[in-house]
Design a protein around this motif. Structure first.
Motif, PDB file in Angstrom:
ATOM      1  N   LEU A   1       0.831  -1.204   0.000  1.00 19.92           N
ATOM      2  CA  LEU A   1       0.000   0.000   0.000  1.00 19.92           C
ATOM      3  C   LEU A   1       0.866   1.255   0.000  1.00 19.92           C
ATOM      4  N   LEU A   2       1.825   1.313   0.898  1.00 25.76           N
ATOM      5  CA  LEU A   2       2.627   2.542   0.980  1.00 25.76           C
ATOM      6  C   LEU A   2       3.563   2.688  -0.215  1.00 25.76           C
ATOM      7  N   LEU A   3       4.103   1.591  -0.728  1.00 23.15           N
ATOM      8  CA  LEU A   3       4.943   1.690  -1.922  1.00 23.15           C
ATOM      9  C   LEU A   3       4.130   2.141  -3.138  1.00 23.15           C
ATOM     10  N   THR A   4       2.890   1.655  -3.234  1.00 22.26           N
ATOM     11  CA  THR A   4       2.009   2.083  -4.329  1.00 22.26           C
ATOM     12  C   THR A   4       1.720   3.576  -4.209  1.00 22.26           C
ATOM     13  N   SER A   5       1.428   4.009  -3.002  1.00 17.51           N
ATOM     14  CA  SER A   5       1.173   5.424  -2.761  1.00 17.51           C
ATOM     15  C   SER A   5       2.388   6.277  -3.133  1.00 17.51           C
ATOM     16  N   LEU A   6       3.557   5.834  -2.726  1.00  8.09           N
ATOM     17  CA  LEU A   6       4.787   6.563  -3.038  1.00  8.09           C
ATOM     18  C   LEU A   6       5.073   6.580  -4.535  1.00  8.09           C
ATOM     19  N   LYS A   7       4.994   5.412  -5.147  1.00 13.13           N
ATOM     20  CA  LYS A   7       5.351   5.278  -6.565  1.00 13.13           C
ATOM     21  C   LYS A   7       4.414   6.083  -7.467  1.00 13.13           C
ATOM     22  N   LEU A   8       3.106   6.050  -7.156  1.00  7.91           N
ATOM     23  CA  LEU A   8       2.128   6.737  -7.998  1.00  7.91           C
ATOM     24  C   LEU A   8       1.816   8.154  -7.512  1.00  7.91           C
ATOM     25  N   ASN A   9       2.363   8.513  -6.343  1.00  8.71           N
ATOM     26  CA  ASN A   9       2.098   9.815  -5.735  1.00  8.71           C
ATOM     27  C   ASN A   9       0.590  10.029  -5.548  1.00  8.71           C
ATOM     28  N   VAL A  10      -0.029   9.026  -4.931  1.00  8.22           N
ATOM     29  CA  VAL A  10      -1.471   9.023  -4.687  1.00  8.22           C
ATOM     30  C   VAL A  10      -1.695   8.859  -3.181  1.00  8.22           C
ATOM     31  N   PRO A  11      -2.608   9.643  -2.586  1.00 10.19           N
ATOM     32  CA  PRO A  11      -2.863   9.503  -1.152  1.00 10.19           C
ATOM     33  C   PRO A  11      -3.408   8.121  -0.790  1.00 10.19           C
ATOM     34  N   LEU A  12      -3.190   7.759   0.447  1.00  7.85           N
ATOM     35  CA  LEU A  12      -3.613   6.483   0.998  1.00  7.85           C
ATOM     36  C   LEU A  12      -4.843   6.701   1.861  1.00  7.85           C
ATOM     37  N   LEU A  13      -5.801   5.776   1.809  1.00  6.11           N
ATOM     38  CA  LEU A  13      -6.976   5.784   2.695  1.00  6.11           C
ATOM     39  C   LEU A  13      -6.870   4.569   3.603  1.00  6.11           C
ATOM     40  N   SER A  14      -7.060   4.768   4.918  1.00  2.00           N
ATOM     41  CA  SER A  14      -6.978   3.640   5.842  1.00  2.00           C
ATOM     42  C   SER A  14      -7.836   3.910   7.072  1.00  2.00           C
ATOM     43  N   ASP A  15      -8.209   2.822   7.725  1.00  2.00           N
ATOM     44  CA  ASP A  15      -8.933   2.929   8.996  1.00  2.00           C
ATOM     45  C   ASP A  15      -8.080   2.401  10.143  1.00  2.00           C
ATOM     46  N   GLN A  16      -6.853   2.043   9.862  1.00  5.31           N
ATOM     47  CA  GLN A  16      -5.991   1.387  10.844  1.00  5.31           C
ATOM     48  C   GLN A  16      -5.079   2.409  11.521  1.00  5.31           C
ATOM     49  N   PHE A  17      -5.445   2.755  12.750  1.00  8.29           N
ATOM     50  CA  PHE A  17      -4.697   3.775  13.485  1.00  8.29           C
ATOM     51  C   PHE A  17      -3.244   3.363  13.730  1.00  8.29           C
ATOM     52  N   GLU A  18      -3.032   2.071  14.016  1.00 11.22           N
ATOM     53  CA  GLU A  18      -1.664   1.617  14.278  1.00 11.22           C
ATOM     54  C   GLU A  18      -0.791   1.802  13.034  1.00 11.22           C
ATOM     55  N   PHE A  19      -1.353   1.482  11.876  1.00  9.05           N
ATOM     56  CA  PHE A  19      -0.651   1.658  10.606  1.00  9.05           C
ATOM     57  C   PHE A  19      -0.329   3.135  10.400  1.00  9.05           C
ATOM     58  N   GLN A  20      -1.306   3.991  10.632  1.00  8.17           N
ATOM     59  CA  GLN A  20      -1.103   5.431  10.476  1.00  8.17           C
ATOM     60  C   GLN A  20      -0.009   5.918  11.429  1.00  8.17           C
ATOM     61  N   ASP A  21      -0.042   5.449  12.670  1.00  3.61           N
ATOM     62  CA  ASP A  21       0.979   5.843  13.657  1.00  3.61           C
ATOM     63  C   ASP A  21       2.367   5.387  13.242  1.00  3.61           C
ATOM     64  N   ARG A  22       2.480   4.158  12.735  1.00  5.16           N
ATOM     65  CA  ARG A  22       3.782   3.653  12.299  1.00  5.16           C
ATOM     66  C   ARG A  22       4.305   4.419  11.081  1.00  5.16           C
ATOM     67  N   LEU A  23       3.402   4.831  10.183  1.00  6.54           N
ATOM     68  CA  LEU A  23       3.825   5.644   9.035  1.00  6.54           C
ATOM     69  C   LEU A  23       4.431   6.971   9.492  1.00  6.54           C
ATOM     70  N   ILE A  24       3.785   7.584  10.465  1.00  3.55           N
ATOM     71  CA  ILE A  24       4.273   8.857  10.995  1.00  3.55           C
ATOM     72  C   ILE A  24       5.596   8.641  11.720  1.00  3.55           C
ATOM     73  N   GLU A  25       5.627   7.618  12.568  1.00  5.53           N
ATOM     74  CA  GLU A  25       6.839   7.318  13.333  1.00  5.53           C
ATOM     75  C   GLU A  25       8.031   7.017  12.420  1.00  5.53           C
ATOM     76  N   ALA A  26       7.792   6.280  11.351  1.00  3.86           N
ATOM     77  CA  ALA A  26       8.857   5.921  10.415  1.00  3.86           C
ATOM     78  C   ALA A  26       9.153   7.045   9.421  1.00  3.86           C
ATOM     79  N   GLU A  27       8.375   8.128   9.497  1.00  7.67           N
ATOM     80  CA  GLU A  27       8.538   9.280   8.608  1.00  7.67           C
ATOM     81  C   GLU A  27       8.466   8.884   7.140  1.00  7.67           C
ATOM     82  N   VAL A  28       7.519   7.993   6.821  1.00  9.87           N
ATOM     83  CA  VAL A  28       7.296   7.594   5.436  1.00  9.87           C
ATOM     84  C   VAL A  28       6.574   8.751   4.752  1.00  9.87           C
TER      85      VAL A  28
END
Length: 177
Positions: free
Chosen positions: A121-148
């Motif tokens: 999901l995140l590689l697709t978002s990065l590669k295509l420069n398209v926003p990601l939609l999610s309902d998973q707070f833990e995933f969102q937190d890890r994205l922020i923490e990892a500075e993706v």
């Protein structure tokens, strides 16, 4: 102009409001998330806690599987699977919703922090420069923490993302700060 979002196929089945946007939307689905639908359909464990909600979501999963198995759509998907990162031709659900299937390929770059589906999901978002939609707070937190460097919207903010959102240019300029 269609708004594009990278999303898991199961979320489209789970959140009915995604299918009634105020403007045209293109849901970009990594192919592996479509395959996940088959696993969920046949799994003994429920998708939702409430039995009636679970039955409803499983029925929607079956409808989505049937949509992707339609010979015309299946042919478009199969073409995209011939080469990594190839996008399918649009799969039209109706005049407001279309799907684009991407043959995303997991790599080890984020593999330690995220599971294979999340990585795609995140590689697709990065590669295509398209926003990601999610309902998973833990995933969102890890994205922020990892500075993706991906733009992400919570499912609860879907209407905002469709109607206004943050343009790619605004996102890129803010990300550079």
């Amino acid at each position: 102009m269609r708004r594009r979002f990278v999303i898991e196929a199961v979320m489209v089945a789970t959140y009915g409001q995604l299918l009634v946007p105020s403007q045209p939307v293109d849901f970009v689905l990594p192919y592996s998330t479509i395959m996940e639908l088959y696993e969920m359909k046949d799994a003994a464990e429920p998708v939702m806690d409430d039995p009636s909600d679970d039955a409803h979501v499983k029925a929607k999963i079956n409808e989505l599987i049937q949509f992707f198995e339609d010979p015309f759509n299946r042919k478009k998907i199969e073409r995209s699977l011939q080469m990594p990162w190839r996008e399918s031709s649009p799969l039209l659900l109706n005049d407001r919703i279309q799907f684009t299937v991407v043959y995303a390929v997991d790599n080890a770059h984020y593999g330690e922090l995220f599971d294979p589906i999340e990585t795609e999901l995140l590689l697709t978002s990065l590669k295509l420069n398209v926003p990601l939609l999610s309902d998973q707070f833990e995933f969102q937190d890890r994205l922020i923490e990892a500075e993706v460097p991906v733009q992400m919207y919570d499912i609860e903010d879907y209407e905002f993302a469709v109607e206004e959102g943050i343009s790619t240019e605004e996102w890129d300029s803010h990300r550079d700060l």
